[in-house]
Design an enzyme around this catalytic site. Sequence first.
Site, PDB file in Angstrom:
ATOM      1  N   ARG A  51       0.795  -1.228   0.000  1.00 32.64           N
ATOM      2  CA  ARG A  51       0.000   0.000   0.000  1.00 32.64           C
ATOM      3  C   ARG A  51       0.828   1.279   0.000  1.00 32.64           C
ATOM      4  O   ARG A  51       0.566   2.201  -0.767  1.00 32.64           O
ATOM      5  CB  ARG A  51      -0.898   0.078   1.247  1.00 32.64           C
ATOM      6  CG  ARG A  51      -2.190  -0.652   1.142  1.00 32.64           C
ATOM      7  CD  ARG A  51      -2.536  -1.208   2.494  1.00 32.64           C
ATOM      8  NE  ARG A  51      -1.550  -2.201   2.835  1.00 32.64           N
ATOM      9  CZ  ARG A  51      -1.624  -3.474   2.404  1.00 32.64           C
ATOM     10  NH1 ARG A  51      -2.647  -3.878   1.730  1.00 32.64           N
ATOM     11  NH2 ARG A  51      -0.658  -4.326   2.686  1.00 32.64           N
ATOM     12  N   THR A  52       1.775   1.345   0.926  1.00 27.78           N
ATOM     13  CA  THR A  52       2.451   2.627   1.133  1.00 27.78           C
ATOM     14  C   THR A  52       3.228   3.013  -0.126  1.00 27.78           C
ATOM     15  O   THR A  52       3.089   4.132  -0.633  1.00 27.78           O
ATOM     16  CB  THR A  52       3.382   2.544   2.361  1.00 27.78           C
ATOM     17  OG1 THR A  52       2.624   2.050   3.460  1.00 27.78           O
ATOM     18  CG2 THR A  52       3.946   3.904   2.703  1.00 27.78           C
ATOM     19  N   LYS A  80      26.205  -3.776  -1.304  1.00 27.39           N
ATOM     20  CA  LYS A  80      27.679  -3.739  -1.455  1.00 27.39           C
ATOM     21  C   LYS A  80      28.325  -3.044  -0.267  1.00 27.39           C
ATOM     22  O   LYS A  80      29.532  -2.828  -0.256  1.00 27.39           O
ATOM     23  CB  LYS A  80      28.048  -2.981  -2.726  1.00 27.39           C
ATOM     24  CG  LYS A  80      27.484  -3.558  -3.998  1.00 27.39           C
ATOM     25  CD  LYS A  80      27.814  -2.629  -5.175  1.00 27.39           C
ATOM     26  CE  LYS A  80      26.912  -2.888  -6.358  1.00 27.39           C
ATOM     27  NZ  LYS A  80      26.951  -1.767  -7.319  1.00 27.39           N
ATOM     28  N   ARG A 101      11.255   3.866   3.535  1.00 27.05           N
ATOM     29  CA  ARG A 101      10.887   2.882   4.575  1.00 27.05           C
ATOM     30  C   ARG A 101      12.155   2.112   4.929  1.00 27.05           C
ATOM     31  O   ARG A 101      12.890   1.672   4.040  1.00 27.05           O
ATOM     32  CB  ARG A 101       9.807   1.927   4.082  1.00 27.05           C
ATOM     33  CG  ARG A 101       9.565   0.772   5.047  1.00 27.05           C
ATOM     34  CD  ARG A 101       8.362  -0.051   4.701  1.00 27.05           C
ATOM     35  NE  ARG A 101       7.135   0.683   4.980  1.00 27.05           N
ATOM     36  CZ  ARG A 101       5.920   0.148   4.889  1.00 27.05           C
ATOM     37  NH1 ARG A 101       5.778  -1.111   4.520  1.00 27.05           N
ATOM     38  NH2 ARG A 101       4.849   0.864   5.155  1.00 27.05           N
ATOM     39  N   HIS A 129       4.872   5.723  11.645  1.00 28.44           N
ATOM     40  CA  HIS A 129       4.366   5.622  10.269  1.00 28.44           C
ATOM     41  C   HIS A 129       3.414   6.812  10.087  1.00 28.44           C
ATOM     42  O   HIS A 129       2.192   6.665  10.055  1.00 28.44           O
ATOM     43  CB  HIS A 129       3.651   4.289  10.098  1.00 28.44           C
ATOM     44  CG  HIS A 129       3.386   3.887   8.677  1.00 28.44           C
ATOM     45  ND1 HIS A 129       3.571   4.726   7.588  1.00 28.44           N
ATOM     46  CD2 HIS A 129       2.925   2.700   8.161  1.00 28.44           C
ATOM     47  CE1 HIS A 129       3.246   4.068   6.480  1.00 28.44           C
ATOM     48  NE2 HIS A 129       2.855   2.851   6.802  1.00 28.44           N
TER      49      HIS A 129
HETATM   50  N1   CP Z   1      -0.167  -0.054   5.922  1.00 27.13           N
HETATM   51  C1   CP Z   1       1.002  -0.326   5.326  1.00 27.13           C
HETATM   52  O1   CP Z   1       2.025   0.277   5.661  1.00 27.13           O
HETATM   53  O2   CP Z   1       0.956  -1.272   4.356  1.00 27.13           O
HETATM   54  P1   CP Z   1       2.200  -1.755   3.496  1.00 27.13           P
HETATM   55  O3   CP Z   1       3.167  -2.416   4.444  1.00 27.13           O
HETATM   56  O4   CP Z   1       1.649  -2.674   2.467  1.00 27.13           O
HETATM   57  O5   CP Z   1       2.834  -0.526   2.890  1.00 27.13           O
END
Ligand code: CP
Length: 308
Positions: A51-52, A80, A101, A129
């Site tokens: 999603r993110t 590396k 991320r 998040h």
């Molecule tokens: N909610 C969320 O962060 O989903 P993903 O891990 O799929 O990005």
Amino acid sequence: MSPKSLVNIGDYNREDILRILQAASRFKENPNRDLLQGRVCATLFFEPSTRTRLSFETAVNRLRGRIIGFSDAATSSSTKGESLKDTIMMVSNYADLIIMRHHLEGSARYASEISPVPMINAGDGSNQHPTQTLLDLFTIFETQETLENLSITVVGDLKYGRAVHSLIQGLSHFNPSFHFVAPEELAIPEKYKAFCDKNGIAFREYTEFSPEAINGSDILYMTRVQKERFTDLMEYEKVKNVYVLHNEMLSDSKKNLRVLHPLPRVKEISQDVDDNPKAYYFQQAKNGMFVRQAVICDLLGIDIQQTI
Ligand code: CP
């Protein structure tokens, strides 16, 4: 001076949050805008995501910007031995904004202090998040017509769930009351309870997923047990299916109750809930795209009010 970044939801005050939600509602009316022409955004995903990453990338594409980056760190020079610092310095040579991320808590703050371009934290370990919280707040407002004085039941992995940690902070501006449902092993960390105490936020803790925890709530926020954060998989096995929401458990819930989940789900929401009108997690995930369009434009200094 470092440019403004979104690393922790605490970086945004109440006015910032409301500004983002208002802009997101404009993008929900029409997400296809010519606002990022000539801009390049980088998505650096050192951890998996559906999603993110895809909602960020769709957000940019629909605003006519360009995307570079990687969805798997194994394809980057970090394998590396390149440091995070050098990776950020390189990517900031190419992109106007970096979305990252990373599995290490604090990595996003570190990267934001190095980066000459704005950074968005798309999840750092079990810490934060923040864009998930903004889309959660957008969805809560959409379903409740207010953010104020709501009763929120949060269920599952409250120890490692970064979406939960950000949500507590994000909602703190709106006088929530929380019901925290978790097994002892995954209880909400002391620092978030101290945060609630400091900010006058009422909360109760439960180890049973009981009708009492569901029936008075406006929002039932289910979460997955975060397998990837356990060092001992036997410990994960003990708690992995500790709570499962079934459709009949919603029968005495409030009319306005909505079930949210940051997703992905594993087994904590039975599929028989999906057709209940109170299930709202797929719409919640869709809202991520509009909210992320709003955050990107905000950080790049694009005045949405003037251009939409
Ligand atoms: N909610 C969320 O962060 O989903 P993903 O891990 O799929 O990005």
